[in-house]
Enzyme design. Structure first.
Site, short mmCIF file in Angstrom:
data_model
loop_
_atom_site.label_atom_id
_atom_site.label_comp_id
_atom_site.label_asym_id
_atom_site.label_seq_id
_atom_site.Cartn_x
_atom_site.Cartn_y
_atom_site.Cartn_z
N HIS A 52 -0.30 -24.04 -16.95
CA HIS A 52 -1.33 -23.06 -16.42
C HIS A 52 -0.55 -22.45 -15.11
CE1 HIS A 52 -3.15 -27.42 -15.06
NE2 HIS A 52 -3.25 -25.88 -14.03
N HIS A 62 -1.60 -22.35 -8.09
CA HIS A 62 -0.53 -22.71 -8.42
C HIS A 62 0.24 -22.49 -9.75
CE1 HIS A 62 -3.89 -26.60 -9.42
NE2 HIS A 62 -3.37 -25.91 -10.08
N GLU A 97 -6.76 -22.36 -14.62
CA GLU A 97 -7.57 -22.85 -13.68
C GLU A 97 -7.82 -21.76 -12.54
OE1 GLU A 97 -5.21 -26.02 -11.91
OE2 GLU A 97 -7.50 -26.91 -11.45
C1 LIG Z 1 -5.68 -31.71 -12.07
C2 LIG Z 1 -6.07 -29.95 -11.81
C3 LIG Z 1 -5.70 -29.36 -10.65
O1 LIG Z 1 -4.76 -28.45 -10.42
O2 LIG Z 1 -7.05 -29.24 -9.45
C4 LIG Z 1 -5.31 -30.04 -13.64
O3 LIG Z 1 -4.66 -28.58 -12.99
S1 LIG Z 1 -5.80 -30.76 -14.68
C5 LIG Z 1 -4.32 -30.24 -15.85
C6 LIG Z 1 -5.23 -30.50 -17.04
N1 LIG Z 1 -6.20 -30.42 -17.22
C7 LIG Z 1 -6.94 -29.29 -18.74
O4 LIG Z 1 -5.32 -28.51 -19.08
C8 LIG Z 1 -7.97 -29.13 -18.69
C9 LIG Z 1 -7.90 -27.90 -20.00
N2 LIG Z 1 -7.24 -27.75 -21.54
C10 LIG Z 1 -7.60 -28.29 -22.06
O5 LIG Z 1 -8.88 -28.38 -22.25
C11 LIG Z 1 -6.46 -28.37 -22.99
O6 LIG Z 1 -5.39 -28.66 -22.37
C12 LIG Z 1 -6.56 -27.66 -24.23
C13 LIG Z 1 -6.19 -25.90 -23.82
C14 LIG Z 1 -7.95 -26.91 -24.73
C15 LIG Z 1 -5.86 -27.71 -25.32
O7 LIG Z 1 -5.80 -28.39 -25.91
P1 LIG Z 1 -5.33 -29.06 -27.22
O8 LIG Z 1 -3.40 -29.22 -26.60
O9 LIG Z 1 -5.68 -30.38 -27.72
O10 LIG Z 1 -6.08 -28.56 -28.50
P2 LIG Z 1 -4.71 -27.64 -29.67
O11 LIG Z 1 -3.33 -28.54 -29.53
O12 LIG Z 1 -5.43 -27.82 -30.45
O13 LIG Z 1 -4.09 -26.14 -29.10
C16 LIG Z 1 -5.21 -25.17 -29.26
C17 LIG Z 1 -3.56 -24.20 -29.07
O14 LIG Z 1 -3.33 -23.77 -28.04
C18 LIG Z 1 -2.34 -23.98 -27.88
N3 LIG Z 1 -2.07 -24.73 -25.78
C19 LIG Z 1 -2.17 -25.45 -25.85
N4 LIG Z 1 -2.48 -25.75 -24.97
C20 LIG Z 1 -1.74 -25.07 -24.28
C21 LIG Z 1 -0.94 -24.18 -23.02
N5 LIG Z 1 -1.03 -25.34 -21.53
N6 LIG Z 1 -0.83 -23.64 -22.46
C22 LIG Z 1 -0.54 -22.35 -23.73
N7 LIG Z 1 -0.96 -22.83 -25.21
C23 LIG Z 1 -2.28 -24.13 -25.17
C24 LIG Z 1 -1.92 -24.22 -28.37
O15 LIG Z 1 -0.58 -25.12 -28.85
C25 LIG Z 1 -2.20 -24.12 -29.54
O16 LIG Z 1 -2.11 -22.67 -30.00
P3 LIG Z 1 -1.27 -23.16 -31.36
O17 LIG Z 1 -2.72 -22.80 -32.82
O18 LIG Z 1 -0.81 -21.67 -31.78
O19 LIG Z 1 -0.85 -23.92 -31.97
CO LIG Z 2 -3.85 -27.14 -11.84
#
Ligand SMILES: C[C@@H](C(=O)O)C(=O)SCCNC(=O)CCNC(=O)[C@H](O)C(C)(C)COP(=O)(O)OP(=O)(O)OC[C@H]1O[C@@H](n2cnc3c(N)ncnc32)[C@H](O)[C@@H]1OP(=O)(O)O
Ligand SMILES: [Co+2]
Length: 134
Positions: free
Chosen positions: A79, A7, A130
């Site tokens: 993602h 996805h 992912e």
């Molecule tokens: C239900 C399941 C499924 O499909 O089965 C799902 O999908 S659940 C979908 C939701 N779950 C997840 O997303 C889980 C994994 N995600 C995470 O752990 C987090 O979202 C992070 C990816 C670590 C980002 O966390 P957070 O926004 O708090 O961190 P941050 O503000 O310090 O961001 C660090 C840097 O990464 C960038 N950044 C943050 N999110 C981003 C994204 N989605 N795509 C690209 N870049 C991204 C920020 O702009 C920043 O860049 P700069 O420093 O350059 O400004």
């Molecule tokens: Co997902």
């Protein structure tokens, strides 16, 4: 190691409006909202002939997509999810290559009832990845 595209996820500021747009304007097969408390999101899956779109909306106080929506108030591609046969083997290979596996490093059960892991966007050309074991 990676297989099919499972996805593409889009974070949206208004889940009902996004679902209605995909259903009515784009004519897509839009599912029902599903709360995923373990992931801090409410999701809606849209079935396309060759893949799925996952609409994402924050759930709870500590949603991992809140920061992304704060930076992208109109929403945006959040993602992409690739399928793998063996998620633990994939994780160990990625870690050995220096990629950061997010969270505890242990797979969680995703929205399809299958194990998933996330890889840091800064390690993959700015794209949050992912992996889902199918
Ligand atoms: C239900 C399941 C499924 O499909 O089965 C799902 O999908 S659940 C979908 C939701 N779950 C997840 O997303 C889980 C994994 N995600 C995470 O752990 C987090 O979202 C992070 C990816 C670590 C980002 O966390 P957070 O926004 O708090 O961190 P941050 O503000 O310090 O961001 C660090 C840097 O990464 C960038 N950044 C943050 N999110 C981003 C994204 N989605 N795509 C690209 N870049 C991204 C920020 O702009 C920043 O860049 P700069 O420093 O350059 O400004
Ligand atoms: Co997902």
């Amino acid at each position: 190691m990676i297989g099919r595209l499972n996805h593409v996820a889009i974070a949206v500021p208004d889940l009902d409006a996004a679902a209605a747009q995909y259903r009515n304007t784009l004519g897509a097969n839009v599912g029902a909202p599903q709360d995923e408390p373990d992931h801090g999101v409410t999701v809606i899956f849209i079935e396309l002939p060759n893949t799925k779109i996952e609409l994402l909306y924050p759930l709870g106080d500590a949603s991992p997509i809140q920061g992304f929506l704060d930076k992208n108030p109109a929403g945006g591609i959040h993602h992409i999810c690739y399928e793998v046969d063996d998620i633990l083997a994939a994780r160990d290979r990625l870690k050995a290559e220096g990629a950061r596996v997010l969270g505890t490093g242990e797979p969680k059960i995703g929205a399809h009832g299958k194990p998933v892991l996330f890889l840091h966007p800064k390690d993959f050309n700015g794209c949050l990845v992912e992996l889902e074991q199918v």
